[in-house]
Structure formats: C-alpha cells, structure tokens
Scaffold this motif. Sequence first.
Motif, PDB file in Angstrom:
ATOM      1  N   TRP A 132      62.371  37.219  41.402  1.00 53.56           N
ATOM      2  CA  TRP A 132      61.433  38.190  41.979  1.00 53.56           C
ATOM      3  C   TRP A 132      59.995  37.799  41.658  1.00 53.56           C
ATOM      4  O   TRP A 132      59.124  37.838  42.528  1.00 53.56           O
ATOM      5  N   ILE A 133      59.747  37.419  40.402  1.00 55.30           N
ATOM      6  CA  ILE A 133      58.411  36.966  40.021  1.00 55.30           C
ATOM      7  C   ILE A 133      58.017  35.742  40.846  1.00 55.30           C
ATOM      8  O   ILE A 133      56.894  35.640  41.357  1.00 55.30           O
ATOM      9  N   SER A 134      58.947  34.812  41.029  1.00 62.88           N
ATOM     10  CA  SER A 134      58.618  33.564  41.720  1.00 62.88           C
ATOM     11  C   SER A 134      58.362  33.789  43.203  1.00 62.88           C
ATOM     12  O   SER A 134      57.576  33.055  43.819  1.00 62.88           O
ATOM     13  N   ARG A 135      58.988  34.791  43.792  1.00 62.64           N
ATOM     14  CA  ARG A 135      58.812  35.025  45.223  1.00 62.64           C
ATOM     15  C   ARG A 135      57.373  35.419  45.559  1.00 62.64           C
ATOM     16  O   ARG A 135      56.943  35.292  46.695  1.00 62.64           O
ATOM     17  N   ARG A 136      56.628  35.884  44.563  1.00 60.82           N
ATOM     18  CA  ARG A 136      55.226  36.217  44.822  1.00 60.82           C
ATOM     19  C   ARG A 136      54.389  34.967  45.115  1.00 60.82           C
ATOM     20  O   ARG A 136      53.273  35.070  45.627  1.00 60.82           O
ATOM     21  N   ARG A 137      54.899  33.805  44.745  1.00 63.60           N
ATOM     22  CA  ARG A 137      54.123  32.573  44.929  1.00 63.60           C
ATOM     23  C   ARG A 137      53.791  32.317  46.397  1.00 63.60           C
ATOM     24  O   ARG A 137      52.861  31.576  46.695  1.00 63.60           O
ATOM     25  N   GLY A 138      54.542  32.891  47.296  1.00 62.22           N
ATOM     26  CA  GLY A 138      54.281  32.675  48.711  1.00 62.22           C
ATOM     27  C   GLY A 138      53.125  33.492  49.247  1.00 62.22           C
ATOM     28  O   GLY A 138      52.757  33.344  50.414  1.00 62.22           O
ATOM     29  N   ARG A 139      52.550  34.374  48.424  1.00 65.25           N
ATOM     30  CA  ARG A 139      51.446  35.230  48.847  1.00 65.25           C
ATOM     31  C   ARG A 139      50.112  34.733  48.298  1.00 65.25           C
ATOM     32  O   ARG A 139      50.059  34.178  47.208  1.00 65.25           O
ATOM     33  N   LYS A 140      49.048  34.976  49.056  1.00 65.27           N
ATOM     34  CA  LYS A 140      47.708  34.748  48.527  1.00 65.27           C
ATOM     35  C   LYS A 140      47.408  35.793  47.462  1.00 65.27           C
ATOM     36  O   LYS A 140      48.064  36.829  47.375  1.00 65.27           O
ATOM     37  N   ALA A 141      46.397  35.531  46.677  1.00 63.83           N
ATOM     38  CA  ALA A 141      45.997  36.482  45.649  1.00 63.83           C
ATOM     39  C   ALA A 141      45.291  37.674  46.291  1.00 63.83           C
ATOM     40  O   ALA A 141      44.312  37.490  47.020  1.00 63.83           O
ATOM     41  N   PRO A 142      45.747  38.890  46.040  1.00 67.61           N
ATOM     42  CA  PRO A 142      45.062  40.071  46.560  1.00 67.61           C
ATOM     43  C   PRO A 142      43.871  40.436  45.670  1.00 67.61           C
ATOM     44  O   PRO A 142      43.587  39.773  44.671  1.00 67.61           O
ATOM     45  N   ASP A 143      43.194  41.501  46.017  1.00 69.90           N
ATOM     46  CA  ASP A 143      42.026  41.973  45.281  1.00 69.90           C
ATOM     47  C   ASP A 143      42.492  42.853  44.125  1.00 69.90           C
ATOM     48  O   ASP A 143      42.982  43.971  44.342  1.00 69.90           O
ATOM     49  N   ALA A 144      42.348  42.369  42.899  1.00 70.40           N
ATOM     50  CA  ALA A 144      42.831  43.107  41.731  1.00 70.40           C
ATOM     51  C   ALA A 144      42.125  44.450  41.586  1.00 70.40           C
ATOM     52  O   ALA A 144      42.739  45.443  41.173  1.00 70.40           O
ATOM     53  N   TYR A 145      40.837  44.485  41.912  1.00 67.46           N
ATOM     54  CA  TYR A 145      40.095  45.743  41.808  1.00 67.46           C
ATOM     55  C   TYR A 145      40.672  46.802  42.736  1.00 67.46           C
ATOM     56  O   TYR A 145      40.948  47.931  42.324  1.00 67.46           O
ATOM     57  N   LEU A 146      40.879  46.453  44.006  1.00 65.88           N
ATOM     58  CA  LEU A 146      41.359  47.438  44.968  1.00 65.88           C
ATOM     59  C   LEU A 146      42.763  47.921  44.631  1.00 65.88           C
ATOM     60  O   LEU A 146      43.056  49.117  44.691  1.00 65.88           O
ATOM     61  N   LEU A 147      43.648  46.996  44.261  1.00 66.42           N
ATOM     62  CA  LEU A 147      45.010  47.408  43.936  1.00 66.42           C
ATOM     63  C   LEU A 147      45.037  48.279  42.684  1.00 66.42           C
ATOM     64  O   LEU A 147      45.785  49.269  42.615  1.00 66.42           O
ATOM     65  N   ALA A 193      44.804  48.301  52.586  1.00 62.66           N
ATOM     66  CA  ALA A 193      45.690  47.831  53.644  1.00 62.66           C
ATOM     67  C   ALA A 193      45.159  46.550  54.278  1.00 62.66           C
ATOM     68  O   ALA A 193      45.911  45.597  54.518  1.00 62.66           O
ATOM     69  N   GLU A 194      43.878  46.504  54.550  1.00 66.45           N
ATOM     70  CA  GLU A 194      43.265  45.321  55.150  1.00 66.45           C
ATOM     71  C   GLU A 194      43.380  44.113  54.224  1.00 66.45           C
ATOM     72  O   GLU A 194      43.721  43.004  54.662  1.00 66.45           O
ATOM     73  N   MET A 195      43.108  44.325  52.946  1.00 67.39           N
ATOM     74  CA  MET A 195      43.187  43.239  51.971  1.00 67.39           C
ATOM     75  C   MET A 195      44.624  42.726  51.844  1.00 67.39           C
ATOM     76  O   MET A 195      44.868  41.515  51.815  1.00 67.39           O
ATOM     77  N   ALA A 196      45.584  43.652  51.769  1.00 68.29           N
ATOM     78  CA  ALA A 196      46.977  43.236  51.594  1.00 68.29           C
ATOM     79  C   ALA A 196      47.475  42.449  52.793  1.00 68.29           C
ATOM     80  O   ALA A 196      48.199  41.457  52.648  1.00 68.29           O
ATOM     81  N   ALA A 197      47.095  42.867  53.988  1.00 69.89           N
ATOM     82  CA  ALA A 197      47.510  42.136  55.181  1.00 69.89           C
ATOM     83  C   ALA A 197      46.923  40.726  55.194  1.00 69.89           C
ATOM     84  O   ALA A 197      47.594  39.759  55.558  1.00 69.89           O
ATOM     85  N   ALA A 198      45.667  40.604  54.756  1.00 62.65           N
ATOM     86  CA  ALA A 198      45.013  39.294  54.735  1.00 62.65           C
ATOM     87  C   ALA A 198      45.638  38.366  53.705  1.00 62.65           C
ATOM     88  O   ALA A 198      45.607  37.140  53.856  1.00 62.65           O
ATOM     89  N   ALA A 199      46.225  38.935  52.660  1.00 67.66           N
ATOM     90  CA  ALA A 199      46.805  38.129  51.581  1.00 67.66           C
ATOM     91  C   ALA A 199      48.292  37.900  51.767  1.00 67.66           C
ATOM     92  O   ALA A 199      48.980  37.479  50.838  1.00 67.66           O
ATOM     93  N   ARG A 200      48.806  38.114  52.968  1.00 69.63           N
ATOM     94  CA  ARG A 200      50.250  38.109  53.147  1.00 69.63           C
ATOM     95  C   ARG A 200      50.899  36.781  52.746  1.00 69.63           C
ATOM     96  O   ARG A 200      51.817  36.752  51.944  1.00 69.63           O
TER      97      ARG A 200
END
Length: 480
Positions: free
Chosen positions: A85-100, A450-457
């Motif tokens: 599960w941790i490794s599957r995150r590798r396929g995503r870009k880094a999201p905005d830590a502040y917003l999350l 929502a916008e940030m998460a979509a961009a970091a998909r």
Amino acid sequence: MQLLTADCVIPGAERPPLRPGAVAVDAGRIVALGTPDEMRARFPVAGLTALGDAVLLPGFVNAHQHGRGLSQVQLGYPDDQLEPWISRRRGRKAPDAYLLTRLAAQEMLRNGVTATLHANYSYATGDYEAELRGAIRAYEETGLRATVCVGFADQGGLVYPPKDESAFRAGLSRRAQALLDGARPAYLPLEETLALTDRLLSEYAGHPTISIALGPAGPQWVSDAAWQSIAAHAARTGTGIHFHLLESPAQRAVAETLYGGAVLSHLEALGVFETQVSAAHFTQASAHDVEEALRLGLTLVSNPGANMRLFNGAPPLADWRAAGLLVALGTDNCALDDSEDYLSELRLGGLLARGTGAPAKANRLTLAMGTEIGAQAIFQPDIGTIAPGQRADLVALDPTRARGPYTDPDCDPLDLILSRGTGGDTLLTLVGGDSRYRVGDPPAHTAKVAEMAAAARLAGPDAGAQAEEIAEAIRQEIPR
C-alpha cells in the motif's frame, strides 16, 4: 473571562457529570467549574455562552495521524497490505502538504478533536522542510493544537532489512526501476534532521498551539546509529519521541530477525527511553513485547480501523488493558468509516478494549483513551480533562440525534454519547478557549484541495502500472 453553561458537563473519565454545569475560562485556561448558579455568582461579569441542551466534554485527542486530508480510497489506491500500500503511492505526484493537512485539521475540529499528533510523513518532494512547514502552517491557521513530529528514516524504504534492496530492484522491469531511480528523498539526512528540529524547537518555544517532537519512522526504517543520535538529542533537549511499532506481520518478522524478538529492549539499549516516548499500532506485539512496554512505561496509540483495513488484524486492546498498558487512540487518517469521525473510531476502540472486564467502568475507560491518555501520548499534560489550570480545550455535543424518539431519563449521558454519538453532533470546538469550529461553519479550501489532488494523480503516463508492479513484488516478500 467567559462562562460556558450546558445541561451536562463531563469533566473527565474519573469525575461524575455536572447536570447542569458551568465552566469558567480565562486566558485560555480553565479557572473553575461548578453549577451555573455558583459560577455566575462567582464571576458576575464573565461573558456568557449558554449552550443549553448540550454535553460539554474535554476535547478529543487524535494521538496519531499524518495530516492526510484525503483518504487512500479517494486518491485511487484502496486498502491493501501495509507495505505494498505504501509503495503504490509511488505512482502519484507529490500533492500539496499544506492543503491536505489543512483539510485534515478542519475535519478534526468539525468532529470535536482539539489536539493531535502529526506523525512522521513525507510526500518525497525532495524538500522535506518545506513539506513540514506547510503542515505546521495548516495547524497554526486552523488553530488545532498539534504536536508535530520531525520525521526521519534511513533504511527499509523498499524492503525491510536484512533483505537486499539491490537484489530486489534487479528483479523489476526497467520501467519500474526507472520510477524508483527518479524518486526524490523523503527525509533529510540525520544531521540536517536534528538541525531542523533545533530550529523548530527554538521558533515554536512557548507557542500557544504548536509543539515539536522527534518522529523516527520505526525500528525497521531507522538504523541503530540514527536511533542513538536521535535519542541523545531528545534526552538533551527534553523532546518527546513518537514512532510506529510492530504494525504489520512483516514488521513482526523483522523484529524477530534483527532484534531476537526484543525490539523494545534493543531500543532501550540505544537510549530511546531516556525521554518521553509514545508509539503507534503495536498490533503484532508478542506477550513479551507487552511486558516490555509495561516495564518501560510506554504509552501506546491504537489505530483500530487502520489496522484492520490494512490487513494487520484487530489490535488486542482488551489484553493490553488487562495487562495495565496505557492506550490512546488515533485515526491514522484511515479510520473504519474512512473519515475523521473520531467518536465512531473511539467507539470501535472502546468495544475492542472491553473484553470481559468491569462493565460499569467501560465507557469511563474509553473516554480516558480519547482524552487524558491521548494527552500523555502527544506530550501535552495540561489537556484532556476539565479542571482548574488545564487548557480550555473543550467540545460541546448536541445529544438530540443520539437520544432519538425516546431515551430513558436515567441514561448516563456519557453512555449515550459513546454508544450513539458521532462527530456530526459537534456544536462547538474550543482550543485554548477560542472557538475553532461552530456548527454550520463551511469547510474552507475544498475546491483547491480537489484541484491539487487531480493534478497530482499520476507521476507519469505509465507510473501507475509501474507502481503496481513494485507493490506486487513487495507483496511477494511479505512473510506468510
């Protein structure tokens, strides 16, 4: 000065409710409590907040979470065993830590949480300090009290030691290897980590809501030499240490291999317990681990929903309680109902902790898990109860929905809240006497999130597939 009155005030796990009750607050701390008539006579010029038909309690303490305002289900990688599960995150870009983190903090406040511990976490942007400062900014702006851990890891990022990471990488496709080769570091080197900790300790000394702790990720992720340096730094500065411990079957196997099944004694020899320490999960602990935790005075944080969702099993809370362990509760941003509904997760923890013990005290012990033991786990001793001198971290709940069409007048209000209450019943959340959520307040920044998460998909056109390949290879390494 302000005076809060409610039809019921529950001061803490060991004190009977006041029906009705009143709490006097001044300069962010509780001055006194008693009946409304007594308090109005004693403080005649205090501003009055009359809550009416409400239950006023100590604010809840979410003692282990990571500032993830969107769940893994929402982000497209649902429940799995912990390591893949941790490794599957590798396929995503880094999201905005502040917003999350801001979204997570807002949701906690909406659910009656007044204090939290932000455990080690990184989105591997290559700038861990910026990530961490973004999270701190989110907690500052929302007003949620937060113990923020400075994270660190220097091993076990793919497969746990003593397995050979180079051999593991060699078995992957070239594209999967390229995804790993392009990964940025999650954390700073050790000396830079300790230097950052020193800067943050200085900057936030005396801060009304932000405290700093050290967050080495866990035994399998941190080398012995690093543990020694972190422990020495913590002992010198009086800083608390919080880490993950024996969460998964794979981590249990590592403990057997590297530490002969005595991981806590091993950490003790490295100096870890020379300061305040708490640890999360512990689901895969042995009877010997329980004995050692009790001997060392280790405060544990259970994350029951996350443990069951990530295939680590239900934590044996009844056994821990029978042994005398102090256990707090955290959502891990992976609670049973996939939200920050703290009351629902606390109910789950309380039920798991019941065992065959004394029924009359069951809910009192559950409340302690969610308040005063949580305060100890996040190194904040002056929260968790409504008592003179304590910080005025309070939550008011509306019991109307929980009562339903009929509730016997002899029903203990705490039994009602812990059996039927939800975070949606929150009327008011106060941190240090300041209102941080009032029913009806709309959540802010949700469109930006929502916008940030979509961009970091996805990190690349086929990154999702390569991350799945890595996750599947890791799954094959997990002991069965």
